[in-house]
Design a protein around this motif. Structure first.
Motif, mmCIF file in Angstrom:
data_model
loop_
_atom_site.group_PDB
_atom_site.id
_atom_site.type_symbol
_atom_site.label_atom_id
_atom_site.label_comp_id
_atom_site.label_asym_id
_atom_site.label_seq_id
_atom_site.Cartn_x
_atom_site.Cartn_y
_atom_site.Cartn_z
ATOM 1 N N ASN A 158 11.059 28.453 -1.357
ATOM 2 C CA ASN A 158 11.352 27.472 -1.895
ATOM 3 C C ASN A 158 12.279 27.313 -1.239
ATOM 4 O O ASN A 158 13.214 26.698 -1.799
ATOM 5 C CB ASN A 158 11.429 27.934 -2.902
ATOM 6 N N HIS A 159 12.918 26.943 0.212
ATOM 7 C CA HIS A 159 14.152 26.425 0.412
ATOM 8 C C HIS A 159 14.147 25.442 2.223
ATOM 9 O O HIS A 159 14.524 24.866 1.523
ATOM 10 C CB HIS A 159 15.201 27.781 0.519
ATOM 11 N N GLY A 160 13.267 25.798 2.995
ATOM 12 C CA GLY A 160 13.551 25.861 4.058
ATOM 13 C C GLY A 160 13.200 26.035 5.149
ATOM 14 O O GLY A 160 12.923 27.675 5.094
ATOM 15 N N VAL A 161 13.428 25.744 7.193
ATOM 16 C CA VAL A 161 13.604 27.197 7.811
ATOM 17 C C VAL A 161 15.419 26.723 8.184
ATOM 18 O O VAL A 161 15.953 26.179 8.440
ATOM 19 C CB VAL A 161 13.163 25.879 8.375
ATOM 20 N N VAL A 162 15.298 28.698 8.625
ATOM 21 C CA VAL A 162 16.390 28.559 9.708
ATOM 22 C C VAL A 162 15.576 29.173 11.234
ATOM 23 O O VAL A 162 14.921 29.526 11.108
ATOM 24 C CB VAL A 162 17.110 29.791 9.693
ATOM 25 N N THR A 163 16.510 28.484 11.961
ATOM 26 C CA THR A 163 16.214 28.543 13.724
ATOM 27 C C THR A 163 17.727 28.991 14.103
ATOM 28 O O THR A 163 17.856 28.336 14.197
ATOM 29 C CB THR A 163 15.866 27.251 14.345
ATOM 30 N N CYS A 164 17.413 30.124 15.341
ATOM 31 C CA CYS A 164 19.063 29.952 16.086
ATOM 32 C C CYS A 164 17.870 29.642 17.693
ATOM 33 O O CYS A 164 16.940 30.232 17.671
ATOM 34 C CB CYS A 164 18.925 32.074 16.208
ATOM 35 N N GLY A 165 19.465 29.954 18.286
ATOM 36 C CA GLY A 165 18.910 29.962 20.371
ATOM 37 C C GLY A 165 19.929 29.849 20.610
ATOM 38 O O GLY A 165 20.901 30.569 20.369
ATOM 39 N N GLU A 166 19.945 30.297 22.139
ATOM 40 C CA GLU A 166 20.940 30.566 23.199
ATOM 41 C C GLU A 166 21.971 29.617 23.088
ATOM 42 O O GLU A 166 22.953 29.477 23.785
ATOM 43 C CB GLU A 166 20.592 31.665 24.769
ATOM 44 N N ASP A 167 21.130 28.192 23.200
ATOM 45 C CA ASP A 167 22.609 26.919 22.996
ATOM 46 C C ASP A 167 21.737 26.313 21.621
ATOM 47 O O ASP A 167 20.493 26.074 21.164
ATOM 48 C CB ASP A 167 22.370 26.104 24.032
ATOM 49 N N VAL A 168 22.770 24.924 21.481
ATOM 50 C CA VAL A 168 22.518 23.981 20.093
ATOM 51 C C VAL A 168 20.889 23.220 20.005
ATOM 52 O O VAL A 168 20.399 23.245 19.502
ATOM 53 C CB VAL A 168 23.463 23.689 20.108
ATOM 54 N N PHE A 169 21.095 22.745 21.346
ATOM 55 C CA PHE A 169 19.501 22.726 21.822
ATOM 56 C C PHE A 169 18.695 23.005 21.533
ATOM 57 O O PHE A 169 17.496 22.707 21.494
ATOM 58 C CB PHE A 169 19.933 21.740 23.260
ATOM 59 N N THR A 170 18.628 24.252 22.454
ATOM 60 C CA THR A 170 17.601 25.257 22.798
ATOM 61 C C THR A 170 17.344 25.184 20.406
ATOM 62 O O THR A 170 15.854 25.558 20.041
ATOM 63 C CB THR A 170 17.785 26.335 22.767
ATOM 64 N N ALA A 171 18.113 25.551 19.656
ATOM 65 C CA ALA A 171 17.849 26.406 18.405
ATOM 66 C C ALA A 171 16.874 25.122 17.471
ATOM 67 O O ALA A 171 16.030 25.078 16.587
ATOM 68 C CB ALA A 171 19.191 26.300 17.413
ATOM 69 N N PHE A 172 17.732 24.200 17.928
ATOM 70 C CA PHE A 172 16.613 22.504 17.158
ATOM 71 C C PHE A 172 15.983 22.030 18.230
ATOM 72 O O PHE A 172 14.771 21.888 17.152
ATOM 73 C CB PHE A 172 18.316 21.508 18.198
ATOM 74 N N GLU A 173 15.430 22.555 19.327
ATOM 75 C CA GLU A 173 14.531 22.422 19.688
ATOM 76 C C GLU A 173 13.082 23.093 18.600
ATOM 77 O O GLU A 173 12.222 22.920 18.912
ATOM 78 C CB GLU A 173 13.853 21.942 21.601
#
Length: 430
Positions: A158-173
């Protein structure tokens, strides 16, 4: 675009603008952070218009908790801190409320990431965190617990999503790819049951190799080449904004007149910020020195060699077309005259053809069948020019979208055989 050379504040502004512009968050929703080499967390502010964010709005949080900036940091800062503590490999976190993934969060499930290969490869494991009040330590603990299991994306009940990555582009992708996957699952459900890929098929995608080509040094660039480079970048960026390709998935090429020579997109580069200088020229089977062309470069060359009438090729992932590809549903272009004129007959090929049977695809393409839908993979579009090719790509997704929407109204009535023959006659179609 080399994000690693940008200041963290500029990285956050660029990525948030991308998320907001693509309708994957609202004015006040979502937050992004970057952990720098000094241990400072740079994070988007609380309750500030995400559509007009500037670098001066970004907050800097020191390791001791001191906040530098003119705004308060996002109320979700606690879970960002916990993600970095839990995942030492993470240097960026992206959180927002994209509509398709929010739909899944309301059902407390995650989309199937194995209906096409990119999500499974780009994202990896997806977990689900139990609901807690936004900004609370308990929510952060729930999210961190799932990230600790090796997930790179966490759905929040009931909220959304969270992603992580070694850099901001990877997390965004990862964030963008998962939202695309959710959209594809939802659109597919309106047509039938989406067919997931087998483990061997996913492995085939992961292990596909780059083409081995010799190099040549460019001594001159004609005006024609320069114009084609600009046109490819312009249409590639437009395709990205219209959600026809993803950040690093989607290949465009265009032939240079009268030669065994063409311009093609590189592998692994960000499609939105593609620059004419990033594109790769291929002459007589040799690649421009120092550059890596798309993995499908040999297929493009084979099509150009066998079909002198084709001067442009696009491999894309329009979500509405792909819904037909993952459900094995027929995409019949006989809807309105424009659709039939641009698409004609759409051929289909089984998954894997794009990697191990170039000849089959090359033989399938013709003036009466300029598009090939590779099941659970992508759409290949050919054209007599780069504009003609892009037009066909746009029309194909428009057509697929209207057919899916028609399902909620009634049965679609196709243009009759006689009406098709009239179109062929009046528009000189072969």
């Amino acid at each position: 675009m080399k994000f690693e050379y940008l200041h963290p504040a500029d990285q956050l502004v660029m990525i948030m603008d991308r998320i907001y512009s693509n309708n994957m968050t609202t004015m006040s929703g979502g937050n992004i952070s970057v952990l720098d080499s000094e241990g400072d967390i740079w994070i988007t502010p609380s309750s500030i218009d995400k559509g007009n964010l500037t670098r001066n709005d970004i907050c800097q949080v020191k390791p001791d908790g001191t906040v530098i900036g003119r705004h308060k940091p996002s109320v979700e800062l606690p879970f960002h801190k916990l993600v970095y503590k839990t995942r030492p490999d993470a240097r960026a976190v992206v959180h927002a409320h994209p509509p398709a993934l929010v739909s899944y969060s309301l059902t407390r499930t995650a989309p199937n990431t194995e209906i096409i290969p990119a999500p499974n490869t780009v994202i990896g494991k997806v977990g689900i965190a139990k609901y807690e009040v936004p900004g609370s330590i308990k929510l952060g603990e729930n999210i961190a617990e799932i990230f600790a299991k090796g997930c790179n994306a966490v759905m929040m009940d009931n909220h959304g999503v969270v992603t992580c990555g070694e850099d901001v582009f990877t997390a965004f992708e990862r964030f963008e790819t998962l939202e695309y996957c959710a959209e594809l699952n939802i659109q597919s459900s309106k047509l039938g049951k989406a067919i997931a890929l087998e483990k061997e098929q996913l492995e085939l995608f992961k292990t596909r190799s780059e083409a081995t080509l010799g190099e040549f040094n460019v001594t001159e660039r004609t005006s024609e080449e320069k114009e084609l480079r600009y046109a490819i970048c312009n249409l590639l960026q437009r395709s990205y904004r219209k959600r026809l390709v993803m950040s690093t998935h989607g290949t465009f090429s265009a032939r240079l007149k009268g030669k065994d020579s063409f311009i093609i997109t590189p592998t692994g580069a960000d499609r939105l910020y593609m620059d004419p200088g990033d594109l790769v020229r291929v002459d007589n089977g040799l690649r421009e020195a120092g550059k890596r062309p798309s993995r499908s470069v040999l297929l493009h060359r084979m099509i150009y060699q066998q079909h002198p009438e084709i001067n442009a090729i696009m491999i894309a992932l329009p979500v509405n077309v792909m819904a037909f590809g993952v459900t094995r549903s027929e995409l019949d272009a006989r809807t309105i005259p424009e659709s039939y004129i641009m698409m004609r007959t759409l051929s289909t090929a089984p998954f894997g053809t794009l990697y191990n049977d170039y000849r089959k695809i090359t033989d399938m393409v013709s003036e009466s069948s300029p598009l090939v839908l590779i099941e659970n993979d992508s759409l290949l579009v050919t054209g007599k020019s780069i504009l003609n090719c892009f037009d066909r790509l746009e029309v194909s997704d428009f057509t697929a979208k209207t057919l899916i929407a028609t399902k909620s109204i009634g049965k679609a009535v196709r243009i009759s055989d006689k009406e098709v023959e009239d179109i062929k006659r009046d528009f000189n179609l072969k």
